[in-house]
Design an enzyme around this catalytic site. Structure first.
Site, PDB file in Angstrom:
ATOM      1  N   HIS A   1      41.012  41.145  26.108  1.00 45.99           N
ATOM      2  CA  HIS A   1      42.129  41.401  25.439  1.00 45.99           C
ATOM      3  C   HIS A   1      41.769  41.105  23.373  1.00 45.99           C
ATOM      4  O   HIS A   1      42.115  41.521  22.985  1.00 45.99           O
ATOM      5  CB  HIS A   1      43.553  40.213  25.653  1.00 45.99           C
ATOM      6  CG  HIS A   1      43.881  41.170  27.880  1.00 45.99           C
ATOM      7  ND1 HIS A   1      43.224  40.872  28.245  1.00 45.99           N
ATOM      8  CD2 HIS A   1      44.385  42.429  27.688  1.00 45.99           C
ATOM      9  CE1 HIS A   1      43.110  41.509  29.448  1.00 45.99           C
ATOM     10  NE2 HIS A   1      44.223  42.345  29.141  1.00 45.99           N
TER      11      HIS A   1
ATOM     12  N   GLU B   1      42.609  49.255  39.782  1.00 48.96           N
ATOM     13  CA  GLU B   1      42.128  48.493  39.391  1.00 48.96           C
ATOM     14  C   GLU B   1      40.945  47.671  40.263  1.00 48.96           C
ATOM     15  O   GLU B   1      40.252  47.363  40.298  1.00 48.96           O
ATOM     16  CB  GLU B   1      42.452  47.393  39.002  1.00 48.96           C
ATOM     17  CG  GLU B   1      43.588  47.805  37.290  1.00 48.96           C
ATOM     18  CD  GLU B   1      44.422  46.576  36.788  1.00 48.96           C
ATOM     19  OE1 GLU B   1      44.656  46.557  35.140  1.00 48.96           O
ATOM     20  OE2 GLU B   1      45.352  46.689  37.543  1.00 48.96           O
TER      21      GLU B   1
ATOM     22  N   ASP C   1      39.282  46.118  34.069  1.00 46.49           N
ATOM     23  CA  ASP C   1      39.429  45.781  34.893  1.00 46.49           C
ATOM     24  C   ASP C   1      38.855  46.130  37.020  1.00 46.49           C
ATOM     25  O   ASP C   1      37.575  45.686  37.541  1.00 46.49           O
ATOM     26  CB  ASP C   1      40.824  45.167  36.182  1.00 46.49           C
ATOM     27  CG  ASP C   1      41.554  44.039  35.730  1.00 46.49           C
ATOM     28  OD1 ASP C   1      40.454  43.156  34.793  1.00 46.49           O
ATOM     29  OD2 ASP C   1      42.589  43.954  34.775  1.00 46.49           O
TER      30      ASP C   1
ATOM     31  N   CYS D   1      43.522  54.425  31.564  1.00 47.21           N
ATOM     32  CA  CYS D   1      44.476  53.844  30.071  1.00 47.21           C
ATOM     33  C   CYS D   1      42.768  52.238  29.927  1.00 47.21           C
ATOM     34  O   CYS D   1      43.631  51.755  29.354  1.00 47.21           O
ATOM     35  CB  CYS D   1      45.678  53.240  30.785  1.00 47.21           C
ATOM     36  SG  CYS D   1      45.824  51.159  32.074  1.00 47.21           S
TER      37      CYS D   1
HETATM   38  C1  PEP Z   1      42.604  47.675  32.699  1.00 52.24           C
HETATM   39  O1  PEP Z   1      42.170  46.785  33.322  1.00 52.24           O
HETATM   40  O2  PEP Z   1      41.616  48.203  32.695  1.00 52.24           O
HETATM   41  C2  PEP Z   1      43.296  47.998  32.282  1.00 52.24           C
HETATM   42  C3  PEP Z   1      44.064  48.452  30.968  1.00 52.24           C
HETATM   43  O3  PEP Z   1      44.620  46.500  32.208  1.00 52.24           O
HETATM   44  P1  PEP Z   1      44.377  45.122  31.108  1.00 52.24           P
HETATM   45  O4  PEP Z   1      43.276  45.536  29.766  1.00 52.24           O
HETATM   46  O5  PEP Z   1      45.925  45.291  30.158  1.00 52.24           O
HETATM   47  O6  PEP Z   1      43.489  44.367  32.116  1.00 52.24           O
HETATM   48 MG    MG Z   2      43.934  45.438  34.044  1.00 50.51          MG
END
Ligand code: PEP
Ligand code: MG
Length: 580
Positions: free
Chosen positions: A188, A430, A454, A501
């Site tokens: 993140h 995921e 993920d 995404c």
């Molecule tokens: C992902 O896992 O690709 C996703 C978009 O969610 P996050 O990065 O918030 O875990």
């Molecule tokens: Mg994720």
């Protein structure tokens, strides 16, 4: 000296180091001896005085922000609460509990009681208690308050790791760059750094040990290195490199409002990932087809208390209104894993990424989930809302979540509160177990969005945060592309949409493959939008399909990366038959 890590947000900067060590309390387990009691009580009193002084100072600073000032005043009341004070003292003197453990025990007890309450205001109060608890424990440990929200001068922040709560309140004007010891391209911290366009290198082993406060360093977030004690020549050379990189990124920006149409006339959709409800993020709405991922947990992480229904409703309404008639995909809170809430004490887990995160946590904390669902449904009348659940591993969890949404909708009907009955409901893919039953998932959802960040860590069994297994976290693993291809085929056959995404959606090397697999909806950070559109406009889908077929049959991530790099280089040179 040169330190190496993974470049996750491009740029080259020169500046002073600021080491950031946030306070994480460690509680004493050993009991006091009777002789220690008077000094323990005195330490508790001193901590309380210090906490009160800090809150006084904050209250003064907030004089022209009445909402925040109210929260600080509530914190003062909690700190001075005579009943809790008495109970802490009697634990120390009567049961010989050390002051830190006594504070934690009493605050946790009261917070747990408040959390059980049906009253949203009381639930919010529980996170205020957690906040005061942390302040008090920090004062007791003699650690000064540090955060990244108001820095006195421009610095390169160096930390072991940054929590989303640290990055969300980041003083963007004064953070020149970010270096952390843990984390990788899909952590993140990386996502936030890219969206704020702050150069960042993560996974730099030994950064906290080898770098010191005030030291001037060069941060090269293109190559992924930190240079200490730079010579005058190096400073001149890297300054020039920094300008070149910035110029390249600026050139991309000319495509921000271009139509993402391929050379053979297919209009792809470019969506935005958003993680905060502020004007800078929402301004992105004008340049995209909608919001493909609204990471609502940042609303909780940004705040020193758990946001109640009304607060969430206002935030969701603001986002929906910013996007007008364009769709907004609200992801229910994805807490757990590397995202912990300051206002929510979660049990320690050995494998948090395999633990109670995402939808699992929402189902375990139905109070939080129902509050969020109600706020979302109420906001749905203000725009084009879709709801999406993260970390779904099995259909029973999805069915349970859908039932909760239906129940809350019915409750709104009974209360005469309007909401939009046409909300599409989908999930993030995921977890491999859900990807492998796509043919059954497709019957239960209106759409899916693939969270490749993920999905990759779970497919490759490699923690996305752990630099030691970075070589195993393979974004271009053939399995990732095979799973994506299978999802795209299954959903295309049912006439339901698939988007991506995860960070892969904004990756110039991967976009041609995704397009070739038939995934024509890509959701990404604002910083990737212009570059992605530029690339899409040079793409020929027939060629992209051939590329997608090819990479699903290459044996290693390395081979795939080489193939994709060659493809991208031809793009840049403009000499191929595929690109103009
Ligand atoms: C992902 O896992 O690709 C996703 C978009 O969610 P996050 O990065 O918030 O875990
Ligand atoms: Mg994720």
């Amino acid at each position: 000296m040169e330190l190496f890590g993974q470049p996750v947000s491009p740029g080259v900067v020169i500046g002073e180091v600021m080491r950031y060590i946030p306070f994480r309390p460690r509680l004493t387990e050993e009991p006091l001896s009777t002789a220690d009691v008077p000094s323990a009580l005195a330490r508790y009193d001193q901590a309380k005085t210090k906490a009160r002084e800090e809150l006084d100072a904050l209250e003064n600073k907030m004089a022209n922000d009445p909402e925040k000032a109210k929260i600080i005043a509530a914190h003062q009341d909690i700190l001075q609460d005579p009943v809790m004070d008495e109970e802490i003292r009697s634990l120390i003197s009567g049961q010989l509990v050390s002051p830190d453990a006594a504070i934690a025990q009493i605050y946790d007890t009261y917070a747990a009681v408040l959390r059980q309450s049906q009253n949203a205001r009381m639930q919010e109060r529980a996170s205020d208690l957690q906040d005061v608890r942390l302040r008090l424990l920090r004062c007791l440990a003699g650690v000064p308050e540090r955060n990244l929200s108001a820095l006195p001068k421009p610095v390169i922040v160096v930390a072991d790791d940054l929590y989303p709560s640290d990055t969300a309140s980041l003083d963007r004007a004064h953070v020149l760059g970010i270096v952390t010891q843990v984390g990788g391209a899909t952590s993140h911290t990386a996502i936030i750094a890219r969206s704020y366009e702050i150069p960042a290198v993560l996974g730099v082993a030994g950064a906290m040990e080898h770098l010191s406060d005030g030291q001037t360093v060069i941060l090269d977030a293109v190559e992924g290195k930190v240079l200490t004690e730079p010579s005058d020549e190096e400073i001149v050379a890297f300054r020039a490199k920094g300008e070149k990189v910035s110029a390249y990124l600026r050139e991309d920006k000319a495509y921000l409002d271009a139509e993402p149409v391929t050379r053979d006339g297919v209009r792809m959709k470019v969506y935005l990932n958003i993680g905060a409800v502020n004007d800078a993020e929402l301004a992105g709405a004008a340049h995209v087809d909608g919001c493909g991922l609204f990471r609502t947990e940042f609303l909780y992480l940004n705040s020193d208390h758990l946001p109640g229904e009304e607060e969430q409703y206002q935030a969701y309404r603001k986002v929906l209104q910013a996007f007008g008639s364009k769709p907004v995909t609200l992801r229910t809170m994805d807490v757990g894993g590397d995202k912990q809430l300051p206002g929510l004490e979660l049990p320690e887990e050995n494998n948090p990424f395999l633990g109670v995160r995402g939808l699992r946590l929402s189902l375990a904390r139905m109070d939080l989930f129902r509050t969020q669902v109600r706020a979302a449904l109420r906001a749905s009348v203000h725009g084009n809302l879709k709801i999406m659940m993260p970390m779904v591993g099995a259909l029973d969890d999805l069915l349970q979540a859908k039932a909760v949404i239906a129940e809350e909708g019915a409750a709104l009907d009974r209360a005469g509160i309007p909401w939009n009955y046409d909300i599409q409901i989908g999930i993030m893919v995921e977890v491999p177990s859900i990807a492998l039953i796509a043919d059954m998932v497709v019957q239960e959802v209106d759409f899916i969005s693939v969270g490749t960040n993920d999905l990759t860590q779970y497919l490759c069994a490699a923690d996305r945060m752990n630099p030691a297994v970075r070589p195993y976290y393979q974004a271009y693993h053939p399995a990732v592309f095979r799973v994506l291809g299978n999802l795209a085929r299954t959903f295309a056959a049912a006439g339901k949409p698939v988007s991506v995404c995860g960070e892969l959606a904004g990756d110039p090397l991967a976009i041609p493959v995704l397009a070739g697999l038939g995934i024509h909806k890509l959701s990404m950070n604002l910083s990737s939008v212009a570059g992605a559109k530029r690339l899409i406009r040079r793409l020929n889908l027939v060629e992209a399909k051939a590329l997608a077929q090819e990479v699903q049959n290459l044996k290693t991530a390395e081979e795939i990366k080489a193939r994709l790099t060659a493809f991208a280089e031809r793009t840049r040179e403009g000499s191929s038959s595929i690109y103009v």
